[in-house]
Motif scaffolding. Sequence first.
Motif, short mmCIF file in Angstrom:
data_model
loop_
_atom_site.label_atom_id
_atom_site.label_comp_id
_atom_site.label_asym_id
_atom_site.label_seq_id
_atom_site.Cartn_x
_atom_site.Cartn_y
_atom_site.Cartn_z
N GLU A 62 0.67 -1.64 0.03
CA GLU A 62 -0.31 -0.67 -0.10
C GLU A 62 0.83 1.32 -0.06
O GLU A 62 0.93 2.17 -0.80
N TRP A 63 2.17 1.42 1.23
CA TRP A 63 2.77 2.89 1.16
C TRP A 63 3.43 2.67 -0.51
O TRP A 63 3.66 3.84 -0.54
N LYS A 64 4.10 1.62 -1.38
CA LYS A 64 4.23 1.91 -2.53
C LYS A 64 3.95 2.82 -3.28
O LYS A 64 3.93 3.51 -4.42
N LYS A 65 2.06 2.26 -3.73
CA LYS A 65 1.50 3.35 -4.38
C LYS A 65 1.07 4.38 -3.94
O LYS A 65 0.73 5.43 -5.02
N ILE A 66 1.94 4.64 -2.42
CA ILE A 66 1.12 6.30 -2.70
C ILE A 66 2.46 7.16 -2.06
O ILE A 66 2.83 8.00 -2.48
N LEU A 67 3.84 6.69 -1.31
CA LEU A 67 4.74 7.29 -1.61
C LEU A 67 5.63 7.38 -2.66
O LEU A 67 5.50 6.37 -3.36
N SER A 68 6.56 8.01 -3.18
CA SER A 68 7.63 8.35 -4.14
C SER A 68 8.47 7.92 -4.22
O SER A 68 8.68 7.01 -2.81
N PRO A 69 9.30 7.21 -4.77
CA PRO A 69 10.39 5.78 -5.18
C PRO A 69 11.37 6.37 -4.04
O PRO A 69 11.49 5.44 -3.38
N ASP A 70 11.59 7.39 -5.00
CA ASP A 70 12.75 7.87 -3.59
C ASP A 70 12.99 7.50 -1.84
O ASP A 70 13.20 6.99 -1.23
N LEU A 71 11.22 8.12 -1.67
CA LEU A 71 11.01 7.79 -0.07
C LEU A 71 10.77 6.43 0.34
O LEU A 71 10.83 6.21 1.04
N TYR A 72 9.66 5.75 -0.94
CA TYR A 72 9.22 4.58 -0.56
C TYR A 72 11.15 3.73 0.05
O TYR A 72 11.23 2.99 0.89
N ALA A 73 12.01 3.80 -0.66
CA ALA A 73 13.47 3.06 -0.88
C ALA A 73 14.27 3.60 0.72
O ALA A 73 14.58 2.39 1.35
N VAL A 74 14.08 4.41 0.75
CA VAL A 74 14.15 5.30 2.42
C VAL A 74 13.73 4.87 3.49
O VAL A 74 13.93 3.78 4.47
N ALA A 75 12.47 5.18 3.72
CA ALA A 75 10.97 4.92 4.06
C ALA A 75 10.77 2.97 5.25
O ALA A 75 10.92 2.73 6.16
N ARG A 76 10.85 2.55 3.74
CA ARG A 76 10.42 1.74 3.50
C ARG A 76 11.09 0.45 3.36
O ARG A 76 11.15 -0.97 3.70
N GLU A 77 12.00 0.50 2.86
CA GLU A 77 13.17 -0.54 2.88
C GLU A 77 15.11 0.25 2.92
O GLU A 77 15.49 -0.33 2.84
N ALA A 78 14.83 0.80 3.92
CA ALA A 78 16.33 1.62 4.84
C ALA A 78 17.25 1.30 4.42
O ALA A 78 18.16 1.60 4.93
N ASP A 79 17.37 2.29 2.58
CA ASP A 79 17.82 2.82 2.20
C ASP A 79 18.49 4.01 2.90
O ASP A 79 17.94 4.73 3.69
N THR A 80 19.68 4.71 2.30
CA THR A 80 19.98 6.04 2.97
C THR A 80 19.84 6.69 1.52
O THR A 80 21.36 6.32 0.29
N GLU A 81 20.36 8.22 1.96
CA GLU A 81 19.99 9.15 0.83
C GLU A 81 21.63 9.80 0.96
O GLU A 81 22.82 9.05 1.71
N ARG A 82 22.36 10.23 0.09
CA ARG A 82 23.58 10.78 0.24
C ARG A 82 23.85 11.87 0.76
O ARG A 82 22.40 12.99 0.82
N ALA A 83 24.64 11.63 1.09
CA ALA A 83 25.79 12.49 2.56
C ALA A 83 25.38 14.19 1.76
O ALA A 83 25.47 14.37 0.48
N PHE A 84 25.11 15.37 2.31
CA PHE A 84 24.81 16.66 1.96
C PHE A 84 23.96 17.20 1.45
O PHE A 84 24.75 17.62 -0.31
N THR A 85 22.60 16.42 1.12
CA THR A 85 21.80 16.35 0.34
C THR A 85 20.74 17.87 0.25
O THR A 85 20.18 17.82 0.94
N GLY A 86 20.67 18.50 -0.36
CA GLY A 86 20.06 19.61 0.04
C GLY A 86 20.26 20.67 1.03
O GLY A 86 21.79 20.89 1.08
N THR A 87 19.76 21.41 1.56
CA THR A 87 19.81 22.74 2.48
C THR A 87 19.39 22.54 3.78
O THR A 87 19.56 22.69 5.13
N MET A 88 18.26 20.64 3.87
CA MET A 88 18.33 20.81 5.17
C MET A 88 19.55 20.53 6.10
O MET A 88 19.11 20.93 7.79
N TRP A 89 20.34 20.09 5.88
CA TRP A 89 21.40 19.89 7.31
C TRP A 89 22.05 20.60 8.07
O TRP A 89 22.20 20.22 8.85
N LYS A 90 22.10 21.54 7.29
CA LYS A 90 23.15 22.99 7.69
C LYS A 90 21.89 23.92 7.91
O LYS A 90 22.20 25.33 8.95
N SER A 91 20.14 24.11 7.69
CA SER A 91 19.44 24.44 7.48
C SER A 91 19.23 25.22 8.67
O SER A 91 19.12 24.51 10.22
#
Length: 366
Positions: A62-91
Amino acid sequence: MKKILNLLVIIPLFVLNACGQSNNKQKNTTTKTIAMENVISKPENPYYSNTDTKKLNVPNAEWKKILSPDLYAVAREADTERAFTGTMWKSETKGTYYCATCGNKLFKSDQKFVSSCGWPSFFEQTSKESITFKDDNSYGMRRIEANCGRCDSHLGHLFDDGPEPTGKRYCMNAISLDFVPDGVVSTSGDFETVVIGGGCFWCVEAVYQNLDGVKSVYSGYAGGTVENPSYEEVSTGRTGAAEVVEITYDKTKTNLDEIFKVFFTVHDPTTLNRQGADVGTQYRSVIFYKNENEKKVAQDLIKDLNNEVFSNKIVTTLEPLKKFYKAEEYHQGYYENNKNKPYCEMVIQPKIEKFEKVFKNRLKKK
């Protein structure tokens, strides 16, 4: 639903006085409106809520139908995004961080610090229930995985190299977080209505007018065989109609589950066709549902309450809503207009006090 026990601490107050008929016609008191809390709208995700803390048990399919592929990979498959992605880390912008999967509140900006690791880092979570942990021995390492306390989605990991006062570092994937800056409010609410009856409508109306997220409450009648019945007709008990209230609430600030929890707290749902000295089918405990979702939420809560709270069986009826008829004007805002009358002091006020005690964190700001 163990959390119910924290809300429904004791069996609701028993009513001692009858709901008297009154011809004291006065103008309704105007309800004050207040600014809404920071909220995020995700219409494509029916499980997303910034206010509902009830545990979710949604399959990955059900989550796979709702979430974007990138979010699904991290949230439901415990993947890890690349470090220093975007500005949130230093905001350092002030605001609130929510679970991007289900909307659960996770962190405030004053719990955040800029870490050199390249991922958003926090030293503390908002509450002990907001995030849960489990051992992670993947990739030949021994780590502590951090998951959302509501939907069990992967957020990141917890380390012991953070700043004081906790010494912890919640190393989060930015894609797992939604952020809302302080001062941002929704411009319009997502409103819904529900019709319930728990004895005298003056009592029920007075309670819900104090719940944060409730826009309006009107006393009226529902059920039965008479179209647009009068108070006198309903009072005979021969119309089949019940005294009810129609509650309009903002789904971004409260939800059906909370509405029903308040309902079962402030009246006795185990007495058939009566509340204290108010006797008759017009005083029955009833939820008039508009759709199957409302019916199921009520059924699930009743089942939990029967198992965990009430020693006597709940007799609240679930009936399909055909039409709500607004009661005569002098019934609207009755408690606000008649606080010094004996019925208001002896019956309604104790119910309000109980509600304010049990739901003290959910009161409207006056």
